[in-house]
Motif scaffolding. Structure first.
Motif, mmCIF file in Angstrom:
data_model
loop_
_atom_site.group_PDB
_atom_site.id
_atom_site.type_symbol
_atom_site.label_atom_id
_atom_site.label_comp_id
_atom_site.label_asym_id
_atom_site.label_seq_id
_atom_site.Cartn_x
_atom_site.Cartn_y
_atom_site.Cartn_z
ATOM 1 N N PRO A 231 -13.564 69.610 -2.140
ATOM 2 C CA PRO A 231 -12.358 69.799 -1.312
ATOM 3 C C PRO A 231 -12.427 71.023 -0.409
ATOM 4 N N ASP A 232 -13.108 72.084 -0.871
ATOM 5 C CA ASP A 232 -13.181 73.312 -0.065
ATOM 6 C C ASP A 232 -13.953 73.073 1.230
ATOM 7 N N LYS A 233 -14.948 72.201 1.163
ATOM 8 C CA LYS A 233 -15.720 71.869 2.369
ATOM 9 C C LYS A 233 -14.806 71.192 3.395
ATOM 10 N N VAL A 234 -13.938 70.293 2.913
ATOM 11 C CA VAL A 234 -12.997 69.596 3.793
ATOM 12 C C VAL A 234 -12.068 70.601 4.471
ATOM 13 N N LYS A 235 -11.560 71.560 3.687
ATOM 14 C CA LYS A 235 -10.653 72.564 4.237
ATOM 15 C C LYS A 235 -11.345 73.384 5.325
ATOM 16 N N GLY A 236 -12.591 73.742 5.057
ATOM 17 C CA GLY A 236 -13.342 74.525 6.046
ATOM 18 C C GLY A 236 -13.578 73.744 7.332
ATOM 19 N N GLN A 237 -13.911 72.457 7.169
ATOM 20 C CA GLN A 237 -14.162 71.632 8.354
ATOM 21 C C GLN A 237 -12.906 71.444 9.193
ATOM 22 N N LEU A 238 -11.768 71.167 8.525
ATOM 23 C CA LEU A 238 -10.528 70.921 9.267
ATOM 24 C C LEU A 238 -9.972 72.199 9.887
ATOM 25 N N ALA A 239 -10.305 73.339 9.291
ATOM 26 C CA ALA A 239 -9.850 74.615 9.866
ATOM 27 C C ALA A 239 -10.412 74.798 11.275
ATOM 28 N N GLU A 240 -11.614 74.238 11.525
ATOM 29 C CA GLU A 240 -12.219 74.325 12.859
ATOM 30 C C GLU A 240 -11.423 73.534 13.887
ATOM 31 N N TYR A 241 -10.647 72.539 13.428
ATOM 32 C CA TYR A 241 -9.848 71.721 14.347
ATOM 33 C C TYR A 241 -8.383 72.156 14.386
ATOM 34 N N GLY A 242 -8.106 73.327 13.844
ATOM 35 C CA GLY A 242 -6.751 73.876 13.935
ATOM 36 C C GLY A 242 -5.858 73.573 12.749
ATOM 37 N N LEU A 243 -6.379 72.849 11.732
ATOM 38 C CA LEU A 243 -5.589 72.591 10.523
ATOM 39 C C LEU A 243 -5.990 73.600 9.458
ATOM 40 N N VAL A 244 -5.333 74.741 9.491
ATOM 41 C CA VAL A 244 -5.702 75.830 8.578
ATOM 42 C C VAL A 244 -4.834 75.735 7.320
ATOM 43 N N PRO A 245 -5.458 75.647 6.134
ATOM 44 C CA PRO A 245 -4.686 75.516 4.878
ATOM 45 C C PRO A 245 -3.790 76.727 4.640
ATOM 46 N N GLU A 246 -2.720 76.494 3.883
ATOM 47 C CA GLU A 246 -1.774 77.565 3.585
ATOM 48 C C GLU A 246 -2.444 78.709 2.833
ATOM 49 N N GLU A 247 -3.392 78.379 1.922
ATOM 50 C CA GLU A 247 -4.039 79.452 1.163
ATOM 51 C C GLU A 247 -4.969 80.300 2.026
ATOM 52 N N TYR A 248 -5.319 79.780 3.238
ATOM 53 C CA TYR A 248 -6.138 80.566 4.171
ATOM 54 C C TYR A 248 -5.266 81.306 5.183
ATOM 55 N N GLY A 249 -3.947 81.243 4.978
ATOM 56 C CA GLY A 249 -3.034 81.910 5.899
ATOM 57 C C GLY A 249 -2.493 80.997 6.985
#
Length: 616
Positions: A231-249
């Motif tokens: 799941p962490d890989k998914v979060k990292g990938q989507l963060a590049e497209y502007g979907l930043v998880p709440e735990e990443y701020g």
């Protein structure tokens, strides 16, 4: 003011700033009515401008711009939305004014409409299956969702029963148009990403649709129960497209789910309702005529046209007269997703409706009217406008100078298609995909007709006249139609999964392309001595330097690095006293080049053949 134009034709002219508003697919006659001119005069003007058209032929925007510029008018082609709005205003239905006039007292809370989006095979339908505790996926061909489905569920949130409407959009890229429509009618989007697969091209595509629709996105990280899940890989990938998880701020909610194990489903539903409550005022006025969108429609053999509609405002009742796109009719019956009869449908409620005159398209807006006559008139006007727009779109602009030359050179090759499917969304998506096939400018693909339901005799007649191929998507021919098609020599193809249709049509288009040939060297012979024969002309006594020389192969004669003669042929080939078909490297032979006799010692005879080059 009237002044002579091209060819001495008198037509009223504008001052350069005069704006003429035309609907899509308008004709020269429509233009002439706007400026008070004779249509025949405008046909003549257009002829002199290098465009050939009749007075009643639908023209494209570019042609009208050329004509308008010549006559001193600015031509504005009305967008489909504006065109429809003006049409409805003509019937006293100003939807924008109605919305503005609504007060807070009239508005009531409605259920959020949520679209499930994501890459193919990432578990969207399985997730929805877990949410509504039924089994949709088994009914789909190859486990791929090919229809849009809409369902309403009830979930307990903070001690209160809350209704939620879900729209399941197909994941295959071929259904881009349907998925885009899914995003337009939605309040929230759930982006499903498989934890063991990560972000894929269609994940990004779905994300773009949701972002362009301006709706909040919640990410459901599916398949977290798999050993390879990350799941962490998914979060990292989507963060590049502007979907930043709440735990990443960031501000995007990520929910871990397993559709197969039914884990995390309640968490996802709670997250959706929290998002809806936090920043959205989801209200609608139920005390008025219904408005909404047709999400899907199909032709049922026993029940006629069946449309799945989403009521967005107002209340839809059995007995109401509605118009949806070019279809109209009285609501004979309504059913929910479980097939149960309903008498009324409130805002955010998806229902199946019976009673329409024809099958609307996926994404068509619907509205209830005061009487059936009004509905029929709106539908007829929409159908006429749609037909004219299609005709204008199909008309390929070509100047008079190019036309004869293109036909004479055989440059215009067209593959005509008739598309029939079980549901309108699938037909539209198939057409959309086929039109994206790129095989260059040498061949064209033209859809001359598309429709919903079985293949009929009319389809075969149309295919006969226009030399078209009929594509059936999840449909079969009606009675005696197969015999008729066989008799007329009409090719009918049937598919249940869209990939096959796209591949076959692409192959057919490439087959229509003129073959590309490339030169392949066979061998080179060096002339050692020239023998003169009264019967055969000059014979080149040669030794084969490389490759081989074959009889009847193409040849060219090279002298001191310059080509003396091209497009020759090895007319005769002898070794000692025998005629042979081939002589290989290192052997001597006598070569005859037919009537060509300008051969000297030291010349090189290069032989080659033209082979068809496969296209990419």
């Amino acid at each position: 003011m009237s002044a002579p134009s091209l060819g001495g034709v008198n037509v009223p002219r504008g001052n350069g700033d005069t704006e003429i508003r035309l609907r899509r697919g308008a004709t020269i006659t429509d233009f002439a009515d706007k400026i008070g001119a004779n249509p025949a005069a405008l046909v003549t003007v257009l002829f002199h401008l290098g465009e050939m058209a009749t007075a009643t032929q639908s023209l494209d925007e570019a042609t009208f711009e050329v004509l308008g510029e010549e006559l001193g008018y600015k031509v504005a082609v009305v967008s489909p939305e504006d065109e429809d709005r003006e049409l409805l205003e003509g019937f006293g239905l100003d939807l924008d004014a109605e919305l503005e006039a609504e007060t807070e007292d009239e508005l009531e809370e409605r259920a959020p409409v949520i679209t499930i989006m994501g890459h193919v095979d990432h578990g969207k339908t399985r997730l929805l299956d877990a949410i509504r505790k039924s089994n949709v996926i088994e009914g789909e061909h190859g486990g791929i969702t090919q229809h849009i489905g809409a369902y309403q569920i009830v979930h307990e949130h903070e001690g209160r029963e809350r209704a939620m409407t879900f729209i399941d959009t197909p994941g295959h890229e071929a259904f881009t148009a349907m998925r885009a429509r899914g995003a337009k009618v939605t309040d929230l989007a759930v982006l499903v990403v498989a934890a063991d697969d990560g972000v894929m091209p269609q994940t990004v595509e779905a994300l773009n649709h949701a972002q362009s629709a301006g709706v909040p996105i919640i990410v459901a990280v599916n398949k977290v129960d798999k050993p390879a899940a990350n799941p962490d890989k998914v979060k990292g990938q989507l963060a590049e497209y502007g979907l930043v998880p709440e735990e990443y701020g960031g501000d995007t909610m990520f929910v871990h789910v397993s559709a197969l194990q039914k884990e995390g489903i309640d968490d996802l539903l709670d997250a959706l309702l929290l998002t809806a409550d936090a920043g959205m005022e989801l209200t609608a006025n139920p005390d008025k005529s219904a408005r909404g969108v047709a999400i899907e429609a199909n032709l049922d053999k026993g029940r006629g046209a069946v449309a799945t509609v989403l009521v967005q405002s107002g209340t839809l009742c059995v007995g109401d007269t509605i118009v949806a796109g070019t279809a109209h009719g009285r609501v004979r019956a309504m059913f929910n997703e479980n097939g149960e009869n309903l008498d009324v449908a409130l805002p955010s409620r998806p229902v199946q409706v019976l009673g329409l005159s024809s099958v609307p398209r996926a994404g068509d807006s619907f509205l209830a009217t005061a009487d059936e006559r009004t509905a029929r008139q709106i539908a007829d006007k929409r159908e006429t406008a749609e037909r004219n727009a299609q005709l204008a779109k199909r008309r390929k602009r070509i100047t008079l100078e190019d036309f004869d030359q293109a036909v004479a050179e055989g440059k215009i090759d067209t593959l005509n298609l008739i598309l029939k499917g079980d549901v309108s969304g699938a037909v539209e998506a198939l057409e959309d995909s086929l039109m994206k096939i790129d095989v260059g400018d040498e061949v064209q693909l033209r859809v001359i007709h598309r429709g919903v339901g079985a293949i009929t005799q009319n389809d075969v007649n149309l295919a006969t006249v226009d030399n078209a191929i009929i594509i059936g998507f999840n449909v079969r021919p009606a009675e005696r139609v197969a015999e008729m098609a066989d008799k007329e020599g009409v090719d009918m193809r049937f598919y249940s999964v869209i990939y096959g249709a796209i591949d076959d049509i692409e192959s057919a288009l490439k087959g229509m392309l003129k073959p590309i040939y490339e030169e392949v060297a066979l061998g080179t012979a060096e002339v050692r001595q020239v023998f003169r024969s009264s019967k055969f002309g000059n014979i080149a006594g040669s030794i084969i330097r490389n490759g081989s020389v074959k009889r009847n192969a193409k040849a060219r004669l090279v002298r001191d690095g310059n080509v003396v003669a091209d497009n020759l042929a090895i007319d005769s080939l002898r070794r000692e006293k025998d005629d042979v078909t081939e002589v290989r490297e290192g052997f001597e032979c006598g070569v005859g080049l037919g009537s060509f006799n300008d051969i000297k010692e030291g010349d090189l005879i290069e032989t080659f053949e033209m082979r068809e080059k496969p296209r990419d």
